[in-house]
Each structure stands twice: as structure tokens, then as C-alpha cells.
Design a protein around this motif. Structure first.
Motif, short mmCIF file in Angstrom:
data_model
loop_
_atom_site.label_atom_id
_atom_site.label_comp_id
_atom_site.label_asym_id
_atom_site.label_seq_id
_atom_site.Cartn_x
_atom_site.Cartn_y
_atom_site.Cartn_z
N VAL A 153 0.87 -1.20 0.07
CA VAL A 153 -0.04 0.02 -0.01
C VAL A 153 0.68 1.43 -0.02
O VAL A 153 0.60 2.16 -0.82
CB VAL A 153 -1.04 -0.11 1.24
N VAL A 154 2.24 1.40 0.85
CA VAL A 154 2.83 2.45 0.81
C VAL A 154 3.43 2.63 -0.36
O VAL A 154 3.32 3.71 -1.00
CB VAL A 154 3.83 2.19 1.77
N GLN A 155 3.80 1.55 -1.07
CA GLN A 155 4.51 1.93 -2.35
C GLN A 155 3.44 2.37 -3.38
O GLN A 155 3.92 3.27 -4.05
CB GLN A 155 4.95 0.32 -3.02
N ALA A 156 2.30 2.03 -3.61
CA ALA A 156 1.51 2.37 -4.35
C ALA A 156 0.85 3.83 -4.25
O ALA A 156 0.73 4.83 -5.11
CB ALA A 156 0.06 1.40 -4.17
N LEU A 157 1.08 4.14 -3.09
CA LEU A 157 0.60 5.83 -2.71
C LEU A 157 1.98 6.77 -3.14
O LEU A 157 1.54 7.86 -3.12
CB LEU A 157 0.38 5.87 -1.16
N TYR A 158 3.08 6.27 -3.35
CA TYR A 158 4.04 7.25 -4.00
C TYR A 158 3.69 7.77 -5.26
O TYR A 158 4.16 8.80 -5.69
CB TYR A 158 5.20 6.35 -4.24
N LEU A 159 2.75 7.12 -6.08
CA LEU A 159 2.28 7.61 -7.42
C LEU A 159 0.97 7.51 -7.54
O LEU A 159 0.14 6.60 -7.31
CB LEU A 159 3.05 6.75 -8.44
N GLU A 160 0.23 8.73 -7.84
CA GLU A 160 -1.19 8.67 -8.17
C GLU A 160 -1.63 7.77 -9.05
O GLU A 160 -2.70 7.12 -9.05
CB GLU A 160 -1.48 10.02 -8.50
N THR A 161 -0.76 7.73 -10.17
CA THR A 161 -0.94 6.77 -11.34
C THR A 161 -1.18 5.33 -10.84
O THR A 161 -1.44 4.44 -11.70
CB THR A 161 -0.05 7.02 -12.58
N ALA A 162 -0.72 4.85 -9.68
CA ALA A 162 -0.71 3.53 -9.36
C ALA A 162 -1.85 3.23 -8.36
O ALA A 162 -2.13 2.00 -8.20
CB ALA A 162 0.62 3.10 -8.46
N TRP A 163 -2.88 4.27 -8.10
CA TRP A 163 -4.11 3.95 -7.37
C TRP A 163 -4.78 2.98 -8.28
O TRP A 163 -5.44 2.07 -7.50
CB TRP A 163 -4.95 5.33 -7.50
N PRO A 164 -5.07 2.74 -9.45
CA PRO A 164 -5.80 1.77 -10.14
C PRO A 164 -5.23 0.51 -9.88
O PRO A 164 -5.89 -0.59 -9.60
CB PRO A 164 -5.88 2.24 -11.61
N ALA A 165 -4.17 0.40 -9.91
CA ALA A 165 -3.30 -1.03 -9.62
C ALA A 165 -3.65 -1.31 -7.97
O ALA A 165 -3.98 -2.61 -7.67
CB ALA A 165 -1.78 -0.76 -9.83
N LEU A 166 -3.62 -0.34 -7.17
CA LEU A 166 -3.87 -0.81 -5.58
C LEU A 166 -5.32 -1.22 -5.63
O LEU A 166 -5.60 -2.05 -4.77
CB LEU A 166 -3.45 0.45 -4.69
N GLU A 167 -6.22 -0.49 -6.34
CA GLU A 167 -7.68 -0.87 -6.08
C GLU A 167 -7.76 -2.56 -6.70
O GLU A 167 -8.36 -3.14 -5.95
CB GLU A 167 -8.46 0.02 -6.85
N VAL A 168 -7.16 -2.79 -7.75
CA VAL A 168 -7.22 -3.80 -8.44
C VAL A 168 -6.75 -4.97 -7.20
O VAL A 168 -7.13 -6.15 -7.09
CB VAL A 168 -6.53 -3.93 -9.94
N GLY A 169 -5.52 -4.56 -7.02
CA GLY A 169 -4.63 -5.67 -5.99
C GLY A 169 -5.26 -5.90 -4.61
O GLY A 169 -5.41 -7.02 -4.25
N LEU A 170 -6.11 -4.83 -4.21
CA LEU A 170 -6.95 -5.12 -2.99
C LEU A 170 -8.21 -6.16 -3.27
O LEU A 170 -8.65 -6.82 -2.43
CB LEU A 170 -7.28 -3.87 -2.38
N GLN A 171 -8.89 -5.75 -4.44
CA GLN A 171 -9.69 -6.81 -4.78
C GLN A 171 -9.25 -8.16 -4.68
O GLN A 171 -10.11 -9.21 -4.51
CB GLN A 171 -10.40 -6.23 -6.03
N LEU A 172 -8.27 -8.42 -5.46
CA LEU A 172 -7.73 -9.77 -5.73
C LEU A 172 -7.40 -10.23 -4.40
O LEU A 172 -7.46 -11.44 -4.18
CB LEU A 172 -6.60 -9.59 -6.58
#
Length: 531
Positions: A340-359
Motif C-alpha cells: 500500500v505504501v509503495q502504491a501511494l507514492y504515485l497517483e497513477t498507481a491508485w488503479p493498481a492498488l484498487e485491483v490488488g486489494l480486490q484480488l
């Protein structure tokens, strides 16, 4: 954990300082013309060396692996060289250390070329030799008047990179429960793991550990400035690179050229205070992610509070029973927080974080494990040394050495600042407790009277270097030195967000010398959709 977001591609695809009098003594000091440390052999051997630029090889495993950098679109080839610097700047005629360099030549003719623009992308621990080519499209306009130059700071990658653990032990370290909450046994296990790690670092890298601090790197930068043929150091520092830039300005105020500090480290905080500020910064960033997720039809919850609770429940479940990934690895609660920390460094990574949490909610952890690997430095060929180097540099700089009692005393404040990240960050304050090298000071000295204007870019949504740090850096640099530019955005740093206003202001300063008006504000250009 200020760090540079050099893993953007991976995300989207899956200091007691030496006194000013010492700095000024001899030809190497602020008052000199770029000479050595006062010894004849040193002047010839260090300050009169030539840099032998050649085509760059593929990065080493410690640098992160991968292929040799491709030429730029106009055919310009990346060139690499090695600079020799004193291992101990107090003994400039003694043993040396190799510092790995990279550059791309300017597109300008001799009349328009300003000089070299030196980059540090943060960490501490990021390989500039790898990162500059990876992010080169962001800086192509600056190549119209500068050679773009970066380096692996000492202790990093190809510059006597700090190493501690073998691959198996490094993997085990990433799976260590970093938030002991089940009695004394978990606390003891964490402390023992930290001690084993410190012992391994001393055994493997003890020669360089006392000499990888920020002041050492700043002195290396002044040597590099001289060898590049520049009277002034033109500099672009990001995240930890802003601290390095501030220390350089303190040591060599009259050698500062046009300097930009983006994602500004707060130089007034000790380690515990800095960790508390980061806990609040990452919580704010996660809250913004969660609100975006809800606003765009999120499947994780109907409110940001529901999404926060989901992640906390997933972490607790993984703490009790790690998830098997591909039958070969496991995914733990601590690694979830890393992801989660890594994804929050880039706003463009928010979609990847959403998908990762769903999975992950469906017992599939591969996506988030990839994000956690990016933060820890694991790559296809093994492990980079970014985490080892980050620890070594931090602990060489900072004199704070905390105890479990200190952690327990501060835990309530961290929990209040961040229900999601507070525990991990307060326990992370034990990072340097058993380190074999004494740190220099609680925080760096960045006072730089006499330096020219330095542009400080602060991002109101920055998780790793909260916005308030820019104003405090400006205050510590001194009156008339720090000029603040505010970006009302998300993610870590501002220039690499692509924001038109920020880039226009920074480019105008670096290319034309036009300093923006103090207090200039650039508004966010919102992330569109989820693609």
C-alpha cells in the motif's frame, strides 16, 4: 522512509556535520577553486583525475538489474564513468571509493549550454545510474541546455554498495512481523532480527559503513562539480535528495548554482518526529485514494472508512496466517502495508492498488506482492541494495537510537495519526538501535547564508515528505535562499506528476533563471478514470 518512486514502471505493469571552518580549509573547501585536501598526492590523484566516459553496461544486480539503457530518441547514447573519491574525507590522501556516474549530453550548442544538471532521486539508497535513464522523458526539455548527470551515491549500487544478507535471509527479513502485538515473544523476535541484520551489515560492509553519510555524498558532489568543469553545481534533488541538496548548500553555499528541491524533507525533525509526520502523510494519501475509489465506483467499499477497515482486517488476517502465492512464496501483513505504501507514492498507481486489494480479498496476492517487492528492492535477478543502503545512510546520519520503551510511549500518538500505518512506522523507529556506527546528529544542518535562491517544491498531498517540510526547509536555509512553490496534488514529489504548472515554473527557473514568485500555487490535474 523518504524514498524516490523509481519503480513506476514496475507499479504500472503488475548528520553531526563537520564545521564550516573545516569545510573552508584547504583547496577542497568552500573558499577554494576545487582543489584537494591539502596533500600534494591528493590534489593530483583526486582533484585532477579525468573521467573516462564510455557506453553504459547493463545495471548490476545491486543496482536493480535489467538491460543497458537504450539511446535517447535523438540517438544520444548514455555514457558511464567512475569517479574516485576519498573513502574518508578527513583523510583525503588515503583509501578511495569508486562512485558510479551516468550522463546524457545536452542537445545545446556551446553558446546555449549552461553546464551539467546533477540529479539525486532520493531513498536514500536509489541508484541514480539506473533511475535517470528510466525517467529521462520527464527531463528531456532540461537537456536543451544541460548535460543530464546522475550517480550512485557511496554505499549504493555500483558505488561500494552496502550489502548485508543473502537472498534467503533478505526474503525472511521482508516477512518479519514489523508490528509485534501478541506479547513479548514477538517483540523479542523483532529485536533479534534487527540485531542479526545489523551484525550482517557490519560483517559484509563494515569498511564503508562509517563513510556513507549525507555529508560524505555532498563532498563527493562538489568533487564531481569540479571534474565536470562547472563553477557552480546545478542540481535537481527529489525526496531525500532535497536533504542532500540542503547539506551541500550548507557546506558550499558559494558553489550553488540553480537548484531545485522537490518533495522536501523536513530538516527540523528527528527520526521519531519524522516517522510520525510520515504516518499522518500516508494516512492522508490513503484517505484520498479511498475517496477517489468510492467516487469512481469502487468495489472495495461504499465509504473511505469501509476501505480502511478492509485493509486493516486483511492485515490482521495475514499476520495470523500468511497467504501462499504461487506455491513458492507467502504474503504477510507487513508486506501488505509495504504494498500500500509503495502504491501511494504515485497517483497513477491508485488503479493498481484498487485491483490488488480486490484480488487479495479473493485470496490472490500476486499483484500486491509485486508492489511490496518494488519497495523492498527485490527484482527478477535477485535483490538490489536499496534497503541496505537506505538503512546504512540513515543510521550514519541520524544519532537517534530508540528503545522499545520509546516505541510504546509514542504508540498512541502514531495510532491517532494513522490507524493504518501508525504501528508499522513507530516500530520502524528501532531501525538504527543496534547499528554498529554512531550517527552524527538528530537532524541535518542546512543553513546556507550566502547561497543564491533555491526553489523548493512542496506537494500538499505528499505522503513521504509532508508539505510542511518545504516551509521548514526554507526557514532553515535562511532568509532570501529558499523560494517555495506549492503543488496542490497527490503522490510523492511534484515535477514527475507531469503537472503543467509545476513543470513550467521549474523549467523556467532551471533553463532561464526565472525564479517564480514566492507563494506560487499550482493546482492538481485530476487522475482520470481507472485506466
Amino acid at each position: 522512509m523518504p524514498t524516490r518512486r523509481t519503480t513506476a514502471a514496475a507499479l504500472l505493469s503488475g548528520a553531526v556535520l563537520l564545521s564550516a571552518s573545516l569545510a573552508a580549509c584547504g583547496p577542497a573547501g568552500e573558499g577554494g577553486a576545487g582543489g584537494g585536501g591539502g596533500e600534494e598526492d591528493d590534489r593530483g590523484r583526486i582533484w585532477a583525475q579525468s573521467l573516462n566516459w564510455k557506453d553504459c553496461p547493463a545495471p548490476s544486480p545491486l543496482q536493480g538489474g535489467g538491460e543497458a539503457p537504450e539511446p535517447l530518441p535523438d540517438g544520444t547514447r548514455w555514457q558511464c564513468a567512475t569517479m574516485r573519491a576519498p573513502l574518508d574525507w578527513d583523510r583525503p590522501g588515503g583509501e578511495t571509493v569508486d562512485v558510479a556516474l551516468i550522463r546524457a549530453a545536452s542537445r545545446a550548442d556551446a553558446a546555449d549550454r549552461i553546464g551539467s544538471l546533477l540529479f539525486n532521486f532520493g531513498g536514500p539508497g536509489e541508484s541514480g545510474v539506473v533511475t535517470l535513464p528510466a525517467l529521462a522523458p520527464d527531463y528531456e526539455q532540461l537537456r536543451s541546455r544541460y548535460d543530464l548527470v546522475s550517480f550512485d551515491p557511496r554505499g549504493v549500487g555500483a558505488s561500494a554498495g552496502v550489502t548485508c544478507l543473502d537472498a534467503e535471509a533478505a526474503q525472511a527479513m521482508t516477512q518479519q512481523d514489523g508490528t509485534p502485538d501478541d506479547g513479548d515473544d514477538e517483540v523479542t523476535a523483532l529485536l533479534q532480527a534487527r540485531q542479526r541484520y545489523a551484525d550482517a551489515c557490519e560483517q559484509e560492509s563494515g569498511r564503508v559503513l562509517p563513510h556513507v553519510g549525507t555529508e560524505d555524498a555532498a563532498r563527493d558532489m562538489d568533487l564531481l562539480r569540479h571534474l565536470l568543469g562547472d563553477d557552480k553545481l546545478h542540481y535537481f534533488g527529489i525526496s531525500y535528495g532535497t536533504e542532500l541538496g540542503g547539506v551541500y548548500a550548507h557546506l558550499f553555499p558559494r558553489h550553488v548554482g540553480r537548484a531545485v528541491l522537490d518533495g522536501v524533507v523536513d530538516p527540523t525533525l528527528d527520526q521519531m518526529e519524522g516517522a510520525l509526520a510520515q504516518a499522518g502523510g500516508f494516512q492522508l494519501a490513503f484517505d484520498h485514494f479511498a475517496q477517489w475509489c468510492v467516487d469512481t465506483g469502487c468495489a472495495l467499499g461504499d465509504t473511505p472508512e469501509e476501505i480502511t477497515r478492509l485493509v486493516m482486517e486483511l492485515e490482521e488476517t495475514l499476520d495470523d496466517e500468511p497467504l501462499s502465492v504461487d506455491g513458492e512464496r507467502v504474503f504477510t501483513g507487513s508486506q501488505l502495508i509495504d504494498a500500500v505504501v509503495q502504491a501511494l507514492y504515485l497517483e497513477t498507481a491508485w488503479p493498481a492498488l484498487e485491483v490488488g486489494l480486490q484480488l487479495l480479498a479473493a485470496d490472490e496476492g500476486r499483484t500486491l506482492l509485486g508492489l511490496a517487492d518494488a519497495l523492498s528492492g527485490r527484482h527478477a535477478g535477485g535483490w538490489s541494495d536499496q534497503q541496505d543502503a537506505r538503512t546504512a545512510i540513515t543510521c550514519a546520519d541520524r544519532s537517534d537510537r530508540y528503545t522499545v520503551d520509546d516505541v510504546l510511549e509514542q504508540s498512541a500518538a502514531f495510532e491517532e495519526a494513522s490507524p493504518l500505518f501508525g504501528d508499522a512506522m513507530v516500530w520502524g523507529a528501532l531501525e538504527c538501535t543496534d547499528w554498529p556506527v554512531r550517527g552524527k546528529a538528530p537532524h541535518p544542518d542546512v543553513s546556507a547564508p550566502g547561497a543564491p535562491p533555491i526553489l523548493l517544491v512542496g506537494n500538499t498531498g505528499d505522503p513521504a515528505t509532508p508539505y510542511e517540510g518545504a516551509a521548514r526547509m526554507a526557514e532553515r536555509l535562511g532568509k532570501g535562499v529558499g523560494v517555495e512553490l506549492t503543488y496542490e496534488g497527490e503522490g510523492h514529489g511534484a515535477y514527475d506528476s507531469g503537472n503543467t504548472c509545476v513543470r513550467k515554473a521549474v523549467n523556467a527557473y532551471l533553463l532561464d533563471g526565472t525564479v517564480p514568485a514566492a507563494g506560487t500555487v499550482c493546482e492538481r490535474e485530476p487522475l482520470q478514470g481507472k485506466g
